[in-house]
Design a protein around this motif. Structure first.
Motif, short mmCIF file in Angstrom:
data_model
loop_
_atom_site.label_atom_id
_atom_site.label_comp_id
_atom_site.label_asym_id
_atom_site.label_seq_id
_atom_site.Cartn_x
_atom_site.Cartn_y
_atom_site.Cartn_z
N TYR A 116 0.92 -0.85 0.34
CA TYR A 116 0.46 0.11 -0.21
C TYR A 116 0.47 1.54 0.10
CZ TYR A 116 -3.86 -3.37 1.07
OH TYR A 116 -4.35 -4.87 1.35
N TRP A 184 -2.95 2.60 12.30
CA TRP A 184 -4.10 2.82 11.40
C TRP A 184 -5.08 3.66 12.71
CZ3 TRP A 184 -3.98 0.69 7.04
CH2 TRP A 184 -2.98 0.03 6.68
N THR A 187 -9.68 9.05 9.80
CA THR A 187 -9.83 9.67 9.27
C THR A 187 -11.32 10.19 9.02
OG1 THR A 187 -9.54 9.55 7.06
CG2 THR A 187 -8.01 9.65 8.32
N GLN A 189 -12.20 10.66 5.56
CA GLN A 189 -12.72 9.66 5.04
C GLN A 189 -12.59 7.91 5.30
OE1 GLN A 189 -10.13 12.03 4.66
NE2 GLN A 189 -11.67 13.31 4.18
N ALA A 192 -7.35 4.71 7.05
CA ALA A 192 -6.13 4.68 6.30
C ALA A 192 -4.99 4.71 7.45
CB ALA A 192 -6.11 6.96 6.61
N ARG A 234 1.18 9.89 4.70
CA ARG A 234 -0.24 8.31 4.37
C ARG A 234 0.54 7.33 3.29
NH1 ARG A 234 -5.73 10.01 3.97
NH2 ARG A 234 -6.93 8.20 3.68
N PRO A 236 -0.67 5.29 0.65
CA PRO A 236 -1.53 5.62 -0.74
C PRO A 236 -2.97 5.10 -1.26
CG PRO A 236 0.67 5.51 -1.68
CD PRO A 236 1.30 5.45 0.01
N THR A 239 -7.05 2.55 1.74
CA THR A 239 -8.61 3.39 1.57
C THR A 239 -9.02 3.12 2.33
OG1 THR A 239 -9.10 2.77 -0.48
CG2 THR A 239 -7.90 4.38 -0.36
N SER A 240 -9.17 1.61 3.45
CA SER A 240 -10.17 1.16 4.13
C SER A 240 -10.11 0.31 4.89
CB SER A 240 -11.16 0.54 3.19
OG SER A 240 -10.89 -0.97 2.71
#
Length: 393
Positions: A116, A184, A187, A189, A192, A234, A236, A239-240
């Motif tokens: 990741y 971990w 966020t 979103q 992350a 981060r 990138p 995302t989950s």
């Protein structure tokens, strides 16, 4: 191998070597040699003192190419999943703490960055970690959220181009000796991941010392108090919550093999002891109840190893499913604990001392049963696969 008396090892009973390639056997032999030469003579002392020379161990493991060995590029060996599993087995035959160091380094921290991370993150950390010059840890579990990582409270918020990370992680292997932590956080979103150098201001790792299990392993609490990170920290590609869960599956796969190393060491110790311990004028190996215990232990060890090899072949073919890893982790750790306890009964009172490894293995396996998913959680994952119904909520 068969000795002149006709005695066979548990591995030979199941003709395990016939299922392995020459390369897999060579890797297994190399790891076993390192363990017997460098680690086995010292492991009882490390367990008793609750301290290990983590930096030294990481260098030795890195020199043999065992750190992130199943990853490709960036100084990693790029071996098969089966070869990695066999290495885990040989390490845990010495102690679960050694396998945990390798699992967390390679299957959690390195795998997360490898899968990741940005190219910059990979080039910065992976070669150093593969060589053992840098140690990594993986911050997911929290004091109040183990089996339910989606409830995590650790949070990351934006502040201009930076991230501010706040929260606490618990039961983190390698934490207080790590150079880098994959942490971990929640966020706005979603979940992350962040690559956090452990010398970043506001980051603290506190050793957990009051342990009766995994004493030859570094376990820590991580505290992030407004840790300021650049945007480049981060991961990138993460995302989950699926990202950290995929890392856990990598580590669980190593446990499928690793737990059998502890089981094998207990079984071999019990056989050797039974052949030399004399009661009522004959070795206790000649009594039916002892032979029944040894036969039952060998059956469960061998069946577990065949299961591990099947899962390894499926992983190498890209066909393995999460519930299949749960099958292996649930069965093999559960049976390894049973083997360790049965072996202790054969050794009698001698089995409770550090002169013999069986109760040390049994204590360690209590932790292995819990981490990377408890036995209850893996049971429910298998149940969901069989029924299509989730029992988690």
């Amino acid at each position: 191998m068969t000795d002149p008396t006709g005695i066979v090892s548990p591995d030979e009973l199941f003709a395990v070597d016939s299922l392995l390639s020459d390369e897999e056997r060579d890797i297994r032999a190399s790891v076993r040699s390192l363990v017997e030469r460098s680690f086995a003579p010292r492991i009882a002392g490390w367990f008793e003192s609750g301290r290990i020379p983590a930096a030294e161990l990481a260098r030795e493991l890195g020199d043999l190419g065992l750190l992130g060995m199943h990853l490709h590029g960036y100084g990693c060996a790029g071996t098969s999943a089966v070869a990695y599993g066999l290495a885990c087995l040989e390490l845990e035959a010495c102690d679960s703490g050694l396998r945990s160091l390798v699992s967390v380094q390679g299957s959690l921290a390195m795998f997360a960055i490898h899968t990741y991370g940005s190219e910059e993150q990979k080039e910065r950390w992976l070669p150093e970690m593969a060589a053992g010059r840098a140690i990594g840890c993986f911050g997911l579990t929290e004091p109040d959220f183990g089996s339910n990582p989606s409830g995590m409270r650790t949070a990351a918020r934006r502040d201009g181009d930076d991230w501010i990370l706040t929260g606490t992680k618990m039961w983190i292997t390698n934490g207080s000796v790590a150079d880098v932590a994959v942490v971990w956080a929640r966020t706005e979103q979603g979940i992350a991941g962040f690559v956090v150098p452990t010398d970043t201001p506001g980051f603290t790792a506190n050793p957990i010392t009051s342990k009766l299990s995994l004493r030859a392993s570094v376990t820590s609490e991580l505290v992030m108090d407004d840790v300021r990170l650049p945007s480049s920290a981060r991961l990138p590609g993460a995302t989950s919550l699926r990202a950290p869960l995929s890392c856990l599956n990598e580590a669980r796969f190593g446990i499928v093999f690793g737990a059998l190393g502890a089981a094998r060491d207990c079984l071999e110790t019990a056989v050797d002891y039974a052949r030399t311990r004399v009661q009522f004028g004959r070795p206790i190996a000649g009594y039916q109840l002892t032979q029944q215990k040894l036969a039952d232990m060998s059956l469960e060890y061998g069946k577990g190893l065949l299961l591990a090899l099947q899962l390894g072949r499926r992983k190498d073919a890209g066909l393995i499913r999460p519930e299949q890893i749960s099958l292996g982790k649930l069965n093999n750790v559960r049976e390894a604990i049973a083997i360790a306890r049965a072996a202790r009964t054969i050794l009698g009172a001698n089995g409770i001392t550090t002169e013999y490894p069986v109760l040390r293995h049994a204590n360690n396996l209590e932790s292995v049963l819990t981490y990377e998913g408890t036995s209850e959680m893996h049971t429910l994952m298998i149940g969901q696969a069989l029924t299509g119904e989730s029992a988690f909520r």
